[in-house]
Design a protein around this motif. Structure first.
Motif, short mmCIF file in Angstrom:
data_model
loop_
_atom_site.label_atom_id
_atom_site.label_comp_id
_atom_site.label_asym_id
_atom_site.label_seq_id
_atom_site.Cartn_x
_atom_site.Cartn_y
_atom_site.Cartn_z
N GLY A 1 30.24 63.46 -49.44
CA GLY A 1 31.63 62.52 -49.89
C GLY A 1 32.29 62.85 -48.60
N ASP A 2 31.99 63.37 -47.32
CA ASP A 2 32.56 62.82 -46.16
C ASP A 2 31.90 61.92 -46.02
OD1 ASP A 2 33.12 65.90 -45.84
OD2 ASP A 2 31.53 66.17 -44.09
N LYS A 3 32.86 61.35 -44.54
CA LYS A 3 32.96 59.11 -44.32
C LYS A 3 33.36 59.06 -43.30
CE LYS A 3 31.39 57.39 -48.34
NZ LYS A 3 30.62 57.24 -48.75
N PHE A 4 32.99 58.54 -42.35
CA PHE A 4 33.50 58.52 -40.82
C PHE A 4 33.14 56.49 -40.15
CE2 PHE A 4 30.93 62.62 -41.26
CZ PHE A 4 31.79 63.14 -40.54
N GLU A 5 34.49 56.26 -40.32
CA GLU A 5 34.38 54.77 -39.84
C GLU A 5 33.60 54.63 -38.82
OE1 GLU A 5 38.49 53.83 -38.50
OE2 GLU A 5 39.53 54.87 -39.85
#
Length: 188
Positions: free
Chosen positions: A59-63
């Motif tokens: 669920g963690d998202k990074f640009e």
């Protein structure tokens, strides 16, 4: 803007963590007996070269940062900064010692390097992956030093130190991998 999730993480993937662009240098997918899977990774900052441990959960998202590379020529060290020249416009650009941290041990007058730009600002530098350099200092060979796999330290003309086989001597031209800081072969 594109994003990176837990399943996308692998070596050299770029991501923004807290406004700072990073690159993944090591990662390990962990599936514990109890609880959800996660990824433990080491990420390296493009800004100062520092390596940080980070844990990523589902669920963690990074640009993904938009990073541009421009080939420039290394000119000299002015005492405060390293100076580079754009090969097309001949404009000069100075980068601090912190910005050039790891790559600086490979700088040699006139060498072309990749300057890394983020949001229009020069943030770091990357030396060529493979270079041919002369060995300036290494211990001499001794009779009987023929065991395969044995290595000795050798200082290169740029000041970098790599492990080389015993048959390599001072004054030899060698090919090195600058990313792994490893001897590849002796140049004939």
């Amino acid at each position: 803007m594109a994003t990176v999730g837990m399943s996308d993480i692998k070596k050299n993937v770029r991501m923004i963590v807290g406004e700072v662009p990073y690159k993944v240098v090591e990662f390990q997918h962990v599936k514990p007996g109890k609880g959800a899977a996660f990824v433990r990774m080491k990420i390296k900052s493009f800004l100062n070269g520092k390596v940080v441990d980070k844990t990523v959960h589902a669920g963690d998202k990074f640009e993904v940062p938009i990073i541009d590379f421009k080939t420039m020529q290394y000119l000299y060290d002015d005492g405060d900064m390293y100076q580079f020249m754009d090969n097309e416009t001949y404009e000069q650009l100075g980068l601090s010692y912190e910005q050039c941290d790891d790559a600086s041990k490979w700088f040699k007058d006139g060498i072309n390097v990749d300057i890394i730009f983020f949001k229009g600002n020069a943030i770091s530098v990357a030396a060529p992956e493979v270079m041919e350099l002369i060995i300036t200092e290494t211990p001499p060979n001794f009779k009987g030093d023929t065991s395969s796999g044995s290595k000795k330290p050798a200082t290169l003309e740029t000041g970098a130190v790599v492990q080389v086989p015993y048959h390599v001597l001072e004054g030899d031209l060698v090919r090195v991998n600058t990313v792994e800081c490893e001897y590849m072969e002796k140049v004939k």
